[in-house]
Design a protein around this motif. Structure first.
Motif, mmCIF file in Angstrom:
data_model
loop_
_atom_site.group_PDB
_atom_site.id
_atom_site.type_symbol
_atom_site.label_atom_id
_atom_site.label_comp_id
_atom_site.label_asym_id
_atom_site.label_seq_id
_atom_site.Cartn_x
_atom_site.Cartn_y
_atom_site.Cartn_z
ATOM 1 N N PRO A 184 0.828 -1.216 0.000
ATOM 2 C CA PRO A 184 0.000 0.000 0.000
ATOM 3 C C PRO A 184 0.859 1.262 0.000
ATOM 4 O O PRO A 184 2.022 1.248 0.398
ATOM 5 N N ASN A 185 0.261 2.351 -0.439
ATOM 6 C CA ASN A 185 0.906 3.662 -0.404
ATOM 7 C C ASN A 185 0.422 4.423 0.816
ATOM 8 O O ASN A 185 -0.782 4.617 1.001
ATOM 9 N N LEU A 186 1.357 4.870 1.657
ATOM 10 C CA LEU A 186 1.027 5.565 2.893
ATOM 11 C C LEU A 186 1.796 6.880 2.975
ATOM 12 O O LEU A 186 2.855 7.022 2.358
ATOM 13 N N PRO A 187 1.301 7.851 3.743
ATOM 14 C CA PRO A 187 2.037 9.113 3.914
ATOM 15 C C PRO A 187 3.335 8.894 4.679
ATOM 16 O O PRO A 187 3.410 8.052 5.575
ATOM 17 N N LEU A 188 4.353 9.645 4.312
ATOM 18 C CA LEU A 188 5.611 9.667 5.061
ATOM 19 C C LEU A 188 5.514 10.813 6.054
ATOM 20 O O LEU A 188 5.675 11.978 5.699
ATOM 21 N N THR A 189 5.226 10.491 7.305
ATOM 22 C CA THR A 189 4.996 11.514 8.317
ATOM 23 C C THR A 189 6.245 11.708 9.168
ATOM 24 O O THR A 189 7.238 11.002 9.019
ATOM 25 N N GLY A 190 6.159 12.665 10.085
ATOM 26 C CA GLY A 190 7.287 12.931 10.969
ATOM 27 C C GLY A 190 8.373 13.721 10.267
ATOM 28 O O GLY A 190 8.207 14.228 9.145
ATOM 29 N N TYR A 191 9.521 13.787 10.915
ATOM 30 C CA TYR A 191 10.606 14.612 10.404
ATOM 31 C C TYR A 191 11.095 14.146 9.038
ATOM 32 O O TYR A 191 11.417 14.971 8.173
ATOM 33 N N GLU A 192 11.155 12.829 8.803
ATOM 34 C CA GLU A 192 11.696 12.324 7.542
ATOM 35 C C GLU A 192 10.952 12.849 6.325
ATOM 36 O O GLU A 192 11.529 13.006 5.255
ATOM 37 N N GLY A 193 9.652 13.114 6.478
ATOM 38 C CA GLY A 193 8.879 13.614 5.348
ATOM 39 C C GLY A 193 8.812 15.120 5.261
ATOM 40 O O GLY A 193 8.139 15.657 4.378
ATOM 41 N N SER A 194 9.514 15.820 6.139
ATOM 42 C CA SER A 194 9.446 17.285 6.163
ATOM 43 C C SER A 194 10.405 17.905 5.150
ATOM 44 O O SER A 194 11.366 17.269 4.698
ATOM 45 N N PRO A 211 -4.363 9.883 0.055
ATOM 46 C CA PRO A 211 -5.653 9.289 0.444
ATOM 47 C C PRO A 211 -5.650 8.991 1.938
ATOM 48 O O PRO A 211 -4.714 8.378 2.455
ATOM 49 N N LEU A 212 -6.671 9.424 2.638
ATOM 50 C CA LEU A 212 -6.738 9.244 4.089
ATOM 51 C C LEU A 212 -8.101 8.684 4.469
ATOM 52 O O LEU A 212 -9.094 8.905 3.779
ATOM 53 N N GLU A 245 -7.632 6.016 10.261
ATOM 54 C CA GLU A 245 -6.179 6.228 10.250
ATOM 55 C C GLU A 245 -5.820 7.555 10.926
ATOM 56 O O GLU A 245 -4.867 7.639 11.708
ATOM 57 N N LEU A 246 -6.596 8.595 10.641
ATOM 58 C CA LEU A 246 -6.345 9.900 11.246
ATOM 59 C C LEU A 246 -6.531 9.847 12.758
ATOM 60 O O LEU A 246 -5.701 10.362 13.522
ATOM 61 N N ALA A 247 -7.617 9.221 13.205
ATOM 62 C CA ALA A 247 -7.877 9.131 14.643
ATOM 63 C C ALA A 247 -6.807 8.308 15.350
ATOM 64 O O ALA A 247 -6.365 8.664 16.457
ATOM 65 N N LYS A 248 -6.376 7.229 14.724
ATOM 66 C CA LYS A 248 -5.336 6.385 15.317
ATOM 67 C C LYS A 248 -4.045 7.172 15.500
ATOM 68 O O LYS A 248 -3.359 7.038 16.517
ATOM 69 N N ALA A 249 -3.702 8.010 14.518
ATOM 70 C CA ALA A 249 -2.481 8.814 14.614
ATOM 71 C C ALA A 249 -2.572 9.825 15.760
ATOM 72 O O ALA A 249 -1.539 10.274 16.264
ATOM 73 N N CYS A 250 -3.796 10.167 16.173
ATOM 74 C CA CYS A 250 -3.991 11.153 17.246
ATOM 75 C C CYS A 250 -4.279 10.501 18.591
ATOM 76 O O CYS A 250 -4.441 11.210 19.601
ATOM 77 N N GLY A 251 -4.413 9.175 18.618
ATOM 78 C CA GLY A 251 -4.635 8.468 19.870
ATOM 79 C C GLY A 251 -6.037 8.584 20.427
ATOM 80 O O GLY A 251 -6.237 8.461 21.643
ATOM 81 N N VAL A 252 -7.038 8.815 19.554
ATOM 82 C CA VAL A 252 -8.428 8.931 20.006
ATOM 83 C C VAL A 252 -9.316 8.124 19.062
ATOM 84 O O VAL A 252 -8.865 7.604 18.045
ATOM 85 N N THR A 253 -10.602 8.031 19.404
ATOM 86 C CA THR A 253 -11.550 7.345 18.537
ATOM 87 C C THR A 253 -12.016 8.278 17.425
ATOM 88 O O THR A 253 -11.977 9.509 17.579
ATOM 89 N N PRO A 254 -12.479 7.741 16.301
ATOM 90 C CA PRO A 254 -12.992 8.600 15.223
ATOM 91 C C PRO A 254 -14.131 9.505 15.676
ATOM 92 O O PRO A 254 -14.184 10.675 15.304
ATOM 93 N N ALA A 255 -15.048 8.969 16.500
ATOM 94 C CA ALA A 255 -16.186 9.785 16.951
ATOM 95 C C ALA A 255 -15.724 10.958 17.813
ATOM 96 O O ALA A 255 -16.215 12.090 17.666
ATOM 97 N N TYR A 256 -14.778 10.691 18.708
ATOM 98 C CA TYR A 256 -14.282 11.765 19.574
ATOM 99 C C TYR A 256 -13.557 12.826 18.757
ATOM 100 O O TYR A 256 -13.703 14.036 19.002
ATOM 101 N N LEU A 257 -12.780 12.400 17.756
ATOM 102 C CA LEU A 257 -12.058 13.364 16.917
ATOM 103 C C LEU A 257 -13.042 14.251 16.156
ATOM 104 O O LEU A 257 -12.831 15.466 16.033
ATOM 105 N N CYS A 258 -14.117 13.659 15.652
ATOM 106 C CA CYS A 258 -15.125 14.462 14.946
ATOM 107 C C CYS A 258 -15.766 15.485 15.877
ATOM 108 O O CYS A 258 -16.041 16.620 15.467
ATOM 109 N N TYR A 275 -12.640 20.138 6.558
ATOM 110 C CA TYR A 275 -11.403 20.888 6.776
ATOM 111 C C TYR A 275 -10.362 20.496 5.734
ATOM 112 O O TYR A 275 -9.697 21.364 5.135
ATOM 113 N N LEU A 276 -10.210 19.181 5.494
ATOM 114 C CA LEU A 276 -9.229 18.715 4.514
ATOM 115 C C LEU A 276 -9.568 19.226 3.116
ATOM 116 O O LEU A 276 -8.672 19.651 2.371
#
Length: 321
Positions: free
Chosen positions: A9-19, A224-225, A229-242, A256-257
């Motif tokens: 799969p193709n995934l975003p390169l996050t963190g410092y390495e992708g900056s 593509p997101l 995946e977004l909620a997991k990266a933030c350490g919360v549930t999708p419903a709480y993030l919304c 927003y995106l």
């Protein structure tokens, strides 16, 4: 299951390495020293060859394509394995190549059961400047940073001078190394148009999960997101993030995106000569008609009219977004 029977799969390169800071640092600490050592031989031109009976398996879901602009690439780590104009190309760390426009390229291929790990930089040259990104192939996925757009015609001028030097029949192309060094040194010192941190809204009053979500979206806006995946990266549930997005920003993560992508697209339309279709793809829209509808709904005019002389209505609308 073998790698040949599935695509990574193709995934975003996050963190410092992708900056951008990491990319600029890699240019300064790895690419430029190798250029000083090898000169113009660091980037041999890959020319078309006759078809060979070689059938490697694609490793990534990135489809085969012909380059629409000239490309340099440079291997930071690992081994690049690719198919270029039906030619098997394998390059180790510290080497690169030049792909003219119209080159047929499958960037990740393999014959064995396991992918060859690779970390590299790509540089696409356009009349307005350069589009740069970093990509990595691991055992489990292909990761790619955002595309960083540097609008500086001096980069295009240096590239054109280098290319003209390549057409010189004189085998001693003394200017090539200097032109390449000047190109990458200028690129390293540049600031891209879509600087992710600079585009973030004020975050001091926001809860940490929402801050993390905004940083993630600004880093991976063109990929593509999914909400999980977004909620997991933030350490919360999708419903709480919304709920956090609605409470503090009055919108949803995807609204927003979408607005973020449109804002970046509008900036690229004003400051580059990229086509509308290319800009739509760069900011994450893979349906051109959908992009055009959303843009017109937001700004009141189609994206093709942003570059026309009469833009007073558009300018006023843009200032309100």
């Amino acid at each position: 299951m073998s790698v040949r029977s599935r695509l990574l799969p193709n995934l975003p390169l996050t963190g410092y390495e992708g900056s951008w800071d990491a990319i600029a640092s890699a240019i300064g600490t790895q690419l430029l020293p190798r250029l000083e050592m090898l000169g113009a031989d660091l980037f041999p031109v890959i020319l078309p060859l006759a078809q060979r009976k070689l059938f490697p398996s694609p490793l990534s879901t990135i489809p085969p394509a012909k380059t629409t602009s000239p490309n340099w690439f440079f291997v930071l780590a690992g081994q690049a394995q690719m198919l270029v104009n039906s030619r098997w190309l394998s390059l180790p760390k510290g080497y690169g190549a030049f792909l003219p426009e119209g080159t047929s390229c499958i960037p990740y291929v393999g014959i064995g059961e396991r992918p060859t790990l690779c970390d590299w930089l790509w540089f696409q040259v356009h009349p307005f400047g350069v589009v740069t990104f970093r990509a990595q192939l691991t055992l489990t996925a292909h990761h790619q940073s955002p595309s960083y757009i540097v609008a500086d015609q001096r980069l295009s001028d240096l590239f054109n001078a280098w290319r003209q030097e390549q057409l010189n029949p004189n085998p001693h192309k003394v200017a090539s190394k200097g032109l390449l060094c000047a190109f990458f040194a200028l690129l390293m010192r540049s600031v891209p148009l879509l600087a992710n941190e600079a585009s973030l809204p004020p975050c001091a009053y926001l809860p940490n999960p929402l801050k993390d979500a905004l940083r993630f979206l600004h880093c991976c806006y063109d990929k593509p997101l999914c909400l999980r995946e977004l909620a997991k990266a933030c350490g919360v549930t999708p419903a709480y993030l919304c709920r956090l997005f609605r409470r503090y920003l009055g919108t949803t993560p995807w609204q927003y995106l979408g607005q973020l992508r449109l804002r970046f697209a509008e900036q690229l339309l004003r400051e580059t000569t990229l086509s509308v279709a290319a800009i739509a793809t760069l900011v994450g829209f893979h349906d051109l008609r959908h992009f055009q509808r959303l843009f017109r709904r937001t700004y009141g005019i189609p994206p093709s009219q942003v570059r026309t002389p009469c833009r007073s209505k558009f300018t006023a609308l843009r200032e309100n977004h």
